[in-house]
Design a protein around this motif. Structure first.
Motif, short mmCIF file in Angstrom:
data_model
loop_
_atom_site.label_atom_id
_atom_site.label_comp_id
_atom_site.label_asym_id
_atom_site.label_seq_id
_atom_site.Cartn_x
_atom_site.Cartn_y
_atom_site.Cartn_z
N MET A 1 -8.19 -2.17 1.76
CA MET A 1 -7.66 -3.17 2.65
C MET A 1 -7.76 -2.65 4.08
N ARG A 2 -8.07 -3.54 5.00
CA ARG A 2 -8.25 -3.17 6.40
C ARG A 2 -7.05 -3.65 7.22
N VAL A 3 -6.58 -2.79 8.12
CA VAL A 3 -5.47 -3.13 9.01
C VAL A 3 -5.94 -4.24 9.95
N ARG A 4 -5.17 -5.32 10.05
CA ARG A 4 -5.53 -6.41 10.97
C ARG A 4 -5.34 -5.99 12.42
N ASP A 5 -4.21 -5.34 12.72
CA ASP A 5 -3.87 -4.97 14.09
C ASP A 5 -2.92 -3.77 14.05
N HIS A 6 -3.38 -2.63 14.52
CA HIS A 6 -2.58 -1.41 14.48
C HIS A 6 -1.28 -1.57 15.28
N GLU A 7 -1.38 -2.22 16.42
CA GLU A 7 -0.20 -2.41 17.26
C GLU A 7 0.82 -3.33 16.59
N LEU A 8 0.35 -4.34 15.88
CA LEU A 8 1.25 -5.24 15.16
C LEU A 8 2.00 -4.48 14.07
N LEU A 9 1.30 -3.62 13.36
CA LEU A 9 1.95 -2.80 12.33
C LEU A 9 3.05 -1.95 12.98
N ALA A 10 2.73 -1.32 14.09
CA ALA A 10 3.72 -0.47 14.79
C ALA A 10 4.90 -1.31 15.29
N ARG A 11 4.66 -2.53 15.77
CA ARG A 11 5.74 -3.40 16.24
C ARG A 11 6.66 -3.81 15.10
N TYR A 12 6.08 -4.17 13.95
CA TYR A 12 6.92 -4.51 12.79
C TYR A 12 7.79 -3.32 12.39
N MET A 13 7.21 -2.12 12.42
CA MET A 13 7.99 -0.93 12.09
C MET A 13 9.14 -0.76 13.07
N ALA A 14 8.87 -0.91 14.36
CA ALA A 14 9.90 -0.75 15.38
C ALA A 14 10.98 -1.82 15.25
N ASP A 15 10.56 -3.06 15.01
CA ASP A 15 11.53 -4.16 14.87
C ASP A 15 12.48 -3.95 13.71
N CYS A 45 -6.78 1.22 3.75
CA CYS A 45 -5.97 1.85 2.72
C CYS A 45 -6.21 1.09 1.42
N THR A 46 -5.67 1.60 0.36
CA THR A 46 -5.84 0.94 -0.93
C THR A 46 -5.01 -0.35 -0.95
N PRO A 47 -5.39 -1.30 -1.78
CA PRO A 47 -4.59 -2.53 -1.90
C PRO A 47 -3.13 -2.25 -2.27
N ALA A 48 -2.90 -1.27 -3.13
CA ALA A 48 -1.54 -0.96 -3.55
C ALA A 48 -0.70 -0.45 -2.38
N VAL A 49 -1.26 0.41 -1.54
CA VAL A 49 -0.53 0.92 -0.38
C VAL A 49 -0.27 -0.21 0.60
N ALA A 50 -1.26 -1.05 0.85
CA ALA A 50 -1.09 -2.19 1.76
C ALA A 50 0.04 -3.09 1.28
N LYS A 51 0.06 -3.36 0.00
CA LYS A 51 1.10 -4.23 -0.57
C LYS A 51 2.48 -3.62 -0.38
N ARG A 52 2.62 -2.31 -0.63
CA ARG A 52 3.91 -1.65 -0.48
C ARG A 52 4.36 -1.61 0.98
N ILE A 53 3.42 -1.43 1.90
CA ILE A 53 3.77 -1.43 3.33
C ILE A 53 4.29 -2.80 3.74
N GLU A 54 3.57 -3.85 3.36
CA GLU A 54 4.00 -5.20 3.72
C GLU A 54 5.34 -5.54 3.07
N GLY A 68 -11.04 -5.48 2.94
CA GLY A 68 -12.07 -4.74 3.64
C GLY A 68 -12.53 -3.60 2.77
N ASP A 69 -13.81 -3.50 2.57
CA ASP A 69 -14.36 -2.47 1.70
C ASP A 69 -14.80 -1.28 2.54
N SER A 70 -14.35 -0.10 2.15
CA SER A 70 -14.70 1.10 2.89
C SER A 70 -14.61 2.30 1.97
N SER A 71 -15.42 3.29 2.25
CA SER A 71 -15.36 4.53 1.47
C SER A 71 -14.04 5.25 1.73
#
Length: 83
Positions: A1-15, A45-54, A68-71
C-alpha cells in the motif's frame, strides 16, 4: 500500500496525540518505520500495516493509503514488535 500524503498521516497522528512509538506498537512495526512513513523516506507498507495504522487513527480504510505495488512492501513488515 502506498501512502497518499505523508503530511496528512503526520497531521492525523498529531490531532490524535499519537506518538510514533505508540502507533508503531499498534501497527506492529517499529517507531522508526512510522517515522519513515511520515517523513517520506518510505512510501509503501504492507496492506496489514496500512489497515492497522488507519484503524489506530480512527479513519476510514483508504483515507491514508492507496493500493500500490512495490518491492519495498516485503521489507516493511520485517521489523515487528510484540504487542
Amino acid at each position: 500500500m502506498r501512502v497518499r500524503d505523508h503530511e496528512l498521516l503526520a497531521r492525523y497522528m498529531a490531532d490524535r496525540d499519537m506518538s510514533q512509538a505508540r502507533l508503531g506498537r499498534y501497527a506492529e512495526c517499529s517507531r522508526q518505520f512510522i517515522h519513515q512513513l511520515t517523513s517520506g523516506a518510505k512510501n509503501t507498507c504492507t496492506p496489514a500495516v496500512a489497515k492497522r495504522i488507519e484503524e489506530a487513527l480512527g479513519v476510514l480504510e483508504g483515507t491514508l493509503f492507496m493500493p500500490g505495488d512495490s518491492s519495498e512492501t516485503r521489507m516493511d513488515s520485517t521489523v515487528r514488535r510484540a504487542a
